[in-house]
Design an enzyme around this catalytic site. Structure first.
Site, PDB file in Angstrom:
ATOM      1  CB  SER A  13      38.772  46.706  49.625  1.00 33.04           C
ATOM      2  OG  SER A  13      38.546  46.433  48.266  1.00 33.04           O
ATOM      3  NE  ARG A  61      41.266  23.608  40.260  1.00 33.77           N
ATOM      4  CZ  ARG A  61      41.782  24.799  40.548  1.00 33.77           C
ATOM      5  NH1 ARG A  61      41.124  25.643  41.306  1.00 33.77           N
ATOM      6  NH2 ARG A  61      42.953  25.160  40.069  1.00 33.77           N
ATOM      7  NE  ARG A  87      41.651  27.038  45.404  1.00 30.58           N
ATOM      8  CZ  ARG A  87      42.533  26.117  45.011  1.00 30.58           C
ATOM      9  NH1 ARG A  87      43.787  26.463  44.788  1.00 30.58           N
ATOM     10  NH2 ARG A  87      42.171  24.863  44.812  1.00 30.58           N
ATOM     11  CG  HIS A 105      35.241  40.033  36.526  1.00 37.71           C
ATOM     12  ND1 HIS A 105      36.327  39.217  36.771  1.00 37.71           N
ATOM     13  CD2 HIS A 105      35.466  40.603  35.324  1.00 37.71           C
ATOM     14  CE1 HIS A 105      37.169  39.281  35.753  1.00 37.71           C
ATOM     15  NE2 HIS A 105      36.672  40.116  34.859  1.00 37.71           N
ATOM     16  CD  GLU A 170      35.901  45.879  41.997  1.00 35.73           C
ATOM     17  OE1 GLU A 170      35.942  45.001  42.870  1.00 35.73           O
ATOM     18  OE2 GLU A 170      36.851  46.086  41.209  1.00 35.73           O
TER      19      GLU A 170
END
Ligand code: GRF
Length: 212
Positions: A13, A61, A87, A105, A170
């Protein structure tokens, strides 16, 4: 030529909000580490180029991050926006893109880094909660703060109602942060970001509902 890369893992989104924001960019690429991310279909609907780099096909990673960095470099990205990219990135990756890697965040950092931010905010009984766009540094959910939006926590809020109201914010602040970056309006010095934009009176705290 301004180029934006949006990294997603799921719903997308925030990515969609960026795609709808009429940003002053010439090229947008969406990269997902998750082939099943629903955001990929949304990006395709917007006619945006999508790339899948499935982390499960890499032994560790570092090799995944190396492949991801190579793809981003190939696109000559000016800005990389993490938008629900689930990640943890290696220090090497973060340092390679330092100053042009940003994240959204769902909390007022430095409060509540990590996952489950809304449940933790309710558990702590905070009265104000929100979201943050920041430059990414090797420390997860930490780094120079570009913009935050704050909303009141209501007495009958649940994790879901709080998440929904914060998600609206956000979408506003992420587009604003990208606009500032692309217009070279952000200056970062000693962990502090200043914004060279005289049209914004209160550049750091956005009130709920305040449009750009
Ligand atoms: C958002 O709440 C974002 O702040 C966090 O992950 C969520 C992603 O949602 N990093 P979406 O995929 O953008 O809808």
């Amino acid at each position: 030529m301004k180029s934006l890369i949006i990294l997603i893992s799921g719903r997308g989104s925030n990515m969609q909000a960026l795609l709808e924001a009429n940003l002053d960019v010439d090229n947008i690429t969406v990269i997902s580490n998750n082939p099943s991310a629903t955001g990929l279909a949304i990006a395709k609907r917007f006619g945006v180029q999508t790339v899948v780099i499935d982390h499960r096909t890499y032994p560790d990673r570092i090799t995944f991050d190396t492949a991801l960095a190579a793809e981003i470099d190939r696109c000559e990205a000016d800005l990389i926006a993490l938008a629900g990219f689930m990640r943890i990135l290696t220090d090497g990756f973060v340092n390679h893109f330092q100053g042009r890697l940003i994240n959204i965040h769902p909390s007022l950092l430095p409060a509540f880094p990590g996952l489950g931010t809304h449940a933790r905010a309710l558990h702590e009984g905070v009265k104000i909660h929100g979201c943050t766009v920041h430059f990414v540094t090797p420390q997860v959910d930490h780094g120079p703060i570009i913009i935050q939006a704050a909303i009141p926590v209501l007495f009958d809020d649940t994790e879901e109602t709080l998440a929904a109201r914060i998600l609206q914010q956000e979408h506003l602040i992420y587009a604003q942060a990208v606009r500032w970056f692309m217009a070279d309006k952000l200056k970062c010095s000693h962990n502090h970001v200043s914004i060279d934009d005289m049209t914004i009176c209160e550049p750091i705290l956005y009130s709920p509902g305040l449009q750009h």
